[in-house]
Motif scaffolding. Structure first.
Motif, PDB file in Angstrom:
ATOM      1  N   TRP A 110     -26.071  44.610 -31.083  1.00 46.53           N
ATOM      2  CA  TRP A 110     -25.164  45.499 -31.817  1.00 46.53           C
ATOM      3  C   TRP A 110     -23.731  44.970 -31.837  1.00 46.53           C
ATOM      4  CZ3 TRP A 110     -27.074  50.926 -29.748  1.00 46.53           C
ATOM      5  CH2 TRP A 110     -28.424  51.081 -30.089  1.00 46.53           C
ATOM      6  N   ARG A 111     -23.265  44.442 -30.701  1.00 45.22           N
ATOM      7  CA  ARG A 111     -21.895  43.920 -30.699  1.00 45.22           C
ATOM      8  C   ARG A 111     -21.827  42.533 -31.341  1.00 45.22           C
ATOM      9  NH1 ARG A 111     -17.062  45.033 -28.570  1.00 45.22           N
ATOM     10  NH2 ARG A 111     -17.753  46.728 -27.203  1.00 45.22           N
ATOM     11  N   ARG A 112     -22.764  41.685 -31.050  1.00 50.13           N
ATOM     12  CA  ARG A 112     -22.716  40.323 -31.596  1.00 50.13           C
ATOM     13  C   ARG A 112     -22.748  40.339 -33.118  1.00 50.13           C
ATOM     14  NH1 ARG A 112     -26.978  35.992 -29.431  1.00 50.13           N
ATOM     15  NH2 ARG A 112     -25.598  36.220 -27.607  1.00 50.13           N
ATOM     16  N   HIS A 113     -23.577  41.206 -33.692  1.00 51.83           N
ATOM     17  CA  HIS A 113     -23.710  41.258 -35.156  1.00 51.83           C
ATOM     18  C   HIS A 113     -22.824  42.340 -35.785  1.00 51.83           C
ATOM     19  CE1 HIS A 113     -27.033  38.408 -34.910  1.00 51.83           C
ATOM     20  NE2 HIS A 113     -27.612  39.183 -33.990  1.00 51.83           N
ATOM     21  N   GLU A 114     -21.983  42.986 -34.944  1.00 51.60           N
ATOM     22  CA  GLU A 114     -21.051  44.009 -35.428  1.00 51.60           C
ATOM     23  C   GLU A 114     -21.780  45.091 -36.229  1.00 51.60           C
ATOM     24  OE1 GLU A 114     -18.037  41.962 -37.626  1.00 51.60           O
ATOM     25  OE2 GLU A 114     -17.152  41.040 -35.840  1.00 51.60           O
ATOM     26  N   LEU A 115     -22.837  45.613 -35.631  1.00 55.28           N
ATOM     27  CA  LEU A 115     -23.641  46.624 -36.318  1.00 55.28           C
ATOM     28  C   LEU A 115     -23.019  48.015 -36.224  1.00 55.28           C
ATOM     29  CD1 LEU A 115     -27.214  45.492 -35.155  1.00 55.28           C
ATOM     30  CD2 LEU A 115     -25.938  44.820 -37.201  1.00 55.28           C
TER      31      LEU A 115
END
Length: 262
Positions: free
Chosen positions: A124-129
């Motif tokens: 969620w954070r890595r892909h800015e979801l």
């Protein structure tokens, strides 16, 4: 001879015609992390894009009420929808996910909690979801040990009071050792009010001006010529004849006659 791995086939029977009741039933029947079932639920959520709020509501309620063994499959559906559909789903999930993750944290063991933390951080954070503020709140919730009630987290950074080190405030907010106890935080005296506002005072009655001073008996008023004091004292204006008494009445004995002023 190598054998091919048997591929999962969709078994949920979801179609766009079934609508939300079919989706809710399929979510309730999800018991494991079958990739084909998760993909089918994701595809169905995409066909029900106009009902994205209701889809999010169904998933959040199911996750919140699910036992420990079903948390990973259901959160995997949320992760798949965020990645492959996004758009309005991200907005709706950002409003509901913090409460959902809080309930998961309370009923998780350490193994499941580590998996949820990794999902939040590496997916969620890595892909800015989700918005950064939402992700910060999720990580703060998941920082508590498994099964412990998380500290209520504010999106605003904590501020230290006078004489309190910021590090102590941070440790107290996270429940870490060395944090400042609430009872030791400095407090304002009860009489103190908000900054910039004077304290209230008892209402006092308005002061009244004293009455004007009356001249003493026999005193000479300003502007009266010397020698006219007797006339003024007895109410005789200058230039007027002295009062000789009423007709027929003799003056009292022993009383000297009143003389006119020179």
């Amino acid at each position: 001879m190598a054998t091919k791995r048997k591929r999962d086939v969709p078994t949920l029977g979801l179609t766009g015609e079934g609508g939300l009741p079919s989706f809710k039933k399929a979510v309730q029947e999800l018991k494991n992390k079958s990739q084909s079932k998760i993909a089918e639920l994701t595809k169905f959520a995409e066909t029900q894009y106009d009902c994205s709020y209701e889809v999010v509501q169904i998933l959040v309620e199911e996750v919140s009420g699910a036992p420990l063994a079903r948390l990973q499959p259901l959160i995997s559906v949320v992760d798949s929808i965020l990645k492959k559909v996004g758009k309005d789903y991200r907005n709706h999930f950002s409003e509901r996910v913090p409460d959902m993750i809080r309930t998961c944290q309370l009923k998780s063991d350490e193994t499941v909690l580590v998996w949820i933390r990794r999902t939040v951080k590496e997916s969620w954070r890595r892909h800015e979801l989700l918005p950064a503020a939402c992700l910060d709140k999720l990580e703060a919730i998941l920082a508590a040990p498994a099964g412990k009630l998380p500290v209520e987290v504010s999106l605003q950074p904590p501020t230290a009071a006078a004489g309190v080190a910021p590090a102590d405030v941070q440790r107290a907010a996270q429940g870490q050792p060395g944090g400042l106890a609430f009872s030791s935080m400095p407090t304002l005296p009860q009489s103190a009010g908000p900054p910039g506002i004077p304290p209230l005072r008892a209402k006092q009655p308005p002061l009244k001006a004293p009455p004007p001073a009356q001249p003493a008996y026999g005193a000479v008023a300003p502007g009266v010529a010397p020698g006219a004091e007797a006339a003024v004292s007895f109410g005789v204006s200058p230039g007027m004849a002295p009062f000789a008494g009423l007709p027929g009445l003799a003056p009292s004995a022993g009383s000297p006659p009143v003389k006119a002023p020179p």
